[in-house]
Design a protein around this motif. Structure first.
Motif, PDB file in Angstrom:
ATOM      1  N   ASN A  43       0.822  -1.217   0.000  1.00  0.00           N
ATOM      2  CA  ASN A  43       0.000   0.000   0.000  1.00  0.00           C
ATOM      3  C   ASN A  43       0.853   1.264   0.000  1.00  0.00           C
ATOM      4  O   ASN A  43       0.481   2.281  -0.592  1.00  0.00           O
ATOM      5  CB  ASN A  43      -0.948  -0.005   1.185  1.00  0.00           C
ATOM      6  CG  ASN A  43      -2.075  -1.015   1.022  1.00  0.00           C
ATOM      7  OD1 ASN A  43      -2.350  -1.477  -0.093  1.00  0.00           O
ATOM      8  ND2 ASN A  43      -2.716  -1.384   2.117  1.00  0.00           N
ATOM      9  N   THR A  44       2.004   1.227   0.683  1.00  0.00           N
ATOM     10  CA  THR A  44       2.871   2.421   0.656  1.00  0.00           C
ATOM     11  C   THR A  44       3.517   2.597  -0.714  1.00  0.00           C
ATOM     12  O   THR A  44       3.685   3.727  -1.181  1.00  0.00           O
ATOM     13  CB  THR A  44       3.957   2.342   1.737  1.00  0.00           C
ATOM     14  OG1 THR A  44       4.845   1.240   1.487  1.00  0.00           O
ATOM     15  CG2 THR A  44       3.350   2.180   3.122  1.00  0.00           C
ATOM     16  N   ASP A  80      11.525  -5.452   1.386  1.00  0.00           N
ATOM     17  CA  ASP A  80      11.094  -6.680   2.041  1.00  0.00           C
ATOM     18  C   ASP A  80       9.635  -6.564   2.454  1.00  0.00           C
ATOM     19  O   ASP A  80       9.156  -5.485   2.828  1.00  0.00           O
ATOM     20  CB  ASP A  80      11.969  -6.965   3.261  1.00  0.00           C
ATOM     21  CG  ASP A  80      13.392  -7.346   2.876  1.00  0.00           C
ATOM     22  OD1 ASP A  80      13.589  -7.768   1.717  1.00  0.00           O
ATOM     23  OD2 ASP A  80      14.294  -7.220   3.717  1.00  0.00           O
ATOM     24  N   SER A  81       8.921  -7.686   2.401  1.00  0.00           N
ATOM     25  CA  SER A  81       7.466  -7.655   2.550  1.00  0.00           C
ATOM     26  C   SER A  81       6.999  -7.236   3.944  1.00  0.00           C
ATOM     27  O   SER A  81       5.847  -6.841   4.113  1.00  0.00           O
ATOM     28  CB  SER A  81       6.868  -9.017   2.205  1.00  0.00           C
ATOM     29  OG  SER A  81       7.396 -10.029   3.037  1.00  0.00           O
ATOM     30  N   ASP A  82       7.879  -7.299   4.949  1.00  0.00           N
ATOM     31  CA  ASP A  82       7.487  -6.838   6.282  1.00  0.00           C
ATOM     32  C   ASP A  82       7.928  -5.398   6.540  1.00  0.00           C
ATOM     33  O   ASP A  82       7.680  -4.851   7.616  1.00  0.00           O
ATOM     34  CB  ASP A  82       8.034  -7.763   7.377  1.00  0.00           C
ATOM     35  CG  ASP A  82       9.532  -7.926   7.336  1.00  0.00           C
ATOM     36  OD1 ASP A  82      10.155  -7.522   6.327  1.00  0.00           O
ATOM     37  OD2 ASP A  82      10.102  -8.479   8.298  1.00  0.00           O
ATOM     38  N   ASP A  83       8.572  -4.765   5.560  1.00  0.00           N
ATOM     39  CA  ASP A  83       8.983  -3.368   5.677  1.00  0.00           C
ATOM     40  C   ASP A  83       8.040  -2.476   4.880  1.00  0.00           C
ATOM     41  O   ASP A  83       7.104  -2.960   4.240  1.00  0.00           O
ATOM     42  CB  ASP A  83      10.421  -3.207   5.164  1.00  0.00           C
ATOM     43  CG  ASP A  83      11.422  -4.020   5.972  1.00  0.00           C
ATOM     44  OD1 ASP A  83      11.133  -4.325   7.144  1.00  0.00           O
ATOM     45  OD2 ASP A  83      12.485  -4.363   5.415  1.00  0.00           O
ATOM     46  N   TRP A  84       8.300  -1.183   4.881  1.00  0.00           N
ATOM     47  CA  TRP A  84       7.451  -0.263   4.128  1.00  0.00           C
ATOM     48  C   TRP A  84       8.197   1.038   3.883  1.00  0.00           C
ATOM     49  O   TRP A  84       9.255   1.294   4.483  1.00  0.00           O
ATOM     50  CB  TRP A  84       6.136   0.016   4.862  1.00  0.00           C
ATOM     51  CG  TRP A  84       6.266   0.730   6.186  1.00  0.00           C
ATOM     52  CD1 TRP A  84       6.123   2.066   6.430  1.00  0.00           C
ATOM     53  CD2 TRP A  84       6.564   0.138   7.468  1.00  0.00           C
ATOM     54  NE1 TRP A  84       6.310   2.351   7.763  1.00  0.00           N
ATOM     55  CE2 TRP A  84       6.577   1.181   8.423  1.00  0.00           C
ATOM     56  CE3 TRP A  84       6.810  -1.168   7.896  1.00  0.00           C
ATOM     57  CZ2 TRP A  84       6.841   0.955   9.776  1.00  0.00           C
ATOM     58  CZ3 TRP A  84       7.077  -1.393   9.238  1.00  0.00           C
ATOM     59  CH2 TRP A  84       7.090  -0.351  10.160  1.00  0.00           C
ATOM     60  N   LEU A  85       7.666   1.868   2.970  1.00  0.00           N
ATOM     61  CA  LEU A  85       8.258   3.158   2.660  1.00  0.00           C
ATOM     62  C   LEU A  85       7.390   4.284   3.197  1.00  0.00           C
ATOM     63  O   LEU A  85       6.165   4.164   3.274  1.00  0.00           O
ATOM     64  CB  LEU A  85       8.426   3.340   1.149  1.00  0.00           C
ATOM     65  CG  LEU A  85       9.312   2.340   0.408  1.00  0.00           C
ATOM     66  CD1 LEU A  85       9.545   2.834  -1.022  1.00  0.00           C
ATOM     67  CD2 LEU A  85      10.630   2.101   1.114  1.00  0.00           C
TER      68      LEU A  85
END
Length: 344
Positions: free
Chosen positions: A27-28, A94-99
């Motif tokens: 989403n980010t 990585d899928s557990d991180d975000w921007l």
């Protein structure tokens, strides 16, 4: 078939059983709209990851690509994403991180502005955040002391990196052609390959652009996370494997001709990798682990005696002092660094 719309950035999101957090990440990235492509790589997941990925592709067909593949590990997912990437720039998330969404928009606008001026950048660098989401703690890692903000520069124009500063994968956005030029191909079923993404392409980089943006949020807190201490000790052979790949990639004579400051940085990065191996082998503290520690240093010495001597003068040399004093320095230095920088 390639998307005919020009994409500025290809974001690759390797996913393995990521159903509980991948949507936060994706989403980010969607904030980039049609300036970006998001390549979701489902690496043989057994949960709802496949269904979630396909749902995004159906809703955002001009932005989302989905790759379903048998399980090959994080590096395999990055390889698959890079093969399909059509964006001018490339970033692994990585899928557990975000921007940070506002930071992403600023980055995209800057890329557009530089493109309009016909200025081609090999590597964008932004800040990243160690985000302990569950307990509300954050630690921002920036590069203000290294690079002049929003100026085209190169390694010879950089200042010295502090002991805690490294250009890790989360801070970097490479021009896609740089990654293809260095023939980036990560090993399968191996953790810690992000260090290879961060280091191996650097000798091909001729200019750098730093933006003082807290772009990448690096989630810390899952018990099964690769940087968890217990997990790292269990995967120490994979850490050693990645470290040896880095050692094998180094040609000090070549680096002398490219940039002395780049050479200094690559030796520093390699020292950090060797130090991690040393410390975790000491934490395991059995006969087999201590044997692996000696074998790693023998490997370096046999590969390149000049590199061996450089590393012996660096931080990693301090962690390989024989006896109880060396062990004390290594383990307590690690504990202090962990407390200050909150990296796991």
């Amino acid at each position: 078939m390639k998307n005919k719309t020009k994409k500025l950035i290809s974001f690759v999101v390797p996913c393995y059983n990521s159903e509980s957090y991948m949507e936060r990440c994706i989403n980010t990235l969607l904030k980039g709209k049609e300036d970006v492509e998001i390549i979701i790589v489902n690496d043989g997941s057994t949960d709802k990851t496949k269904k979630i990925a396909d749902g995004y592709k159906k809703r955002y067909p001009k932005i989302i690509k989905v790759i379903h593949k048998i399980n090959g590990g994080h590096g395999s997912g990055v390889n698959a994403g890079l093969k399909e990437a059509s964006g001018k720039y490339f970033k692994v998330v990585d899928s557990d991180d975000w921007l940070d969404e506002e930071a992403l928009i600023k980055l995209i606008n800057k890329i557009k502005s530089l493109e309009e001026d016909n200025k081609e950048i090999d590597l964008f660098v932004c800040n990243y955040v160690y985000d302990h989401l569950y307990d509300g703690l954050k630690k921002v890692m920036n590069y203000r002391n290294i690079f002049h903000e929003e100026q085209i520069t190169n390694f010879e124009e950089t200042a010295s990196f502090k002991s805690s500063q490294y250009l890790i994968m989360h801070a970097l956005i490479y021009r896609t052609e740089i990654l293809k030029k260095c023939n980036l191909n990560l090993p399968e079923h191996t953790f810690y390959v992000d260090n290879l993404v961060a280091l191996l392409p650097l000798k091909y980089v001729r200019n750098i652009y730093y933006m003082d943006l807290d772009l990448y949020h690096y989630f810390i807190g899952r018990e099964d996370q690769s940087v968890n201490e217990t997990v790292m000790m269990g995967r120490i052979d994979q850490q050693i494997k990645v470290t040896k790949i880095i050692i094998d990639s180094i040609d000090l004579n070549e680096l002398n001709n490219i940039s002395l400051k780049l050479k200094k940085y690559i030796v520093k990065f390699t020292s950090m990798m060797v130090t991690i191996c040393d410390v975790y082998l000491l934490m395991i503290n059995d006969e087999n682990a201590l044997k692996k520690r000696d074998e790693l240093w023998s490997y370096i010495k046999n590969k390149d005696i000049k590199l061996y001597k450089e590393l012996k003068k660096s931080l990693s040399g301090l962690t390989y002092i024989p006896g109880k004093l060396g062990n004390f320095i290594s383990l307590n230095g690690y504990k202090i660094a962990k407390k200050i920088f909150k990296f796991n």
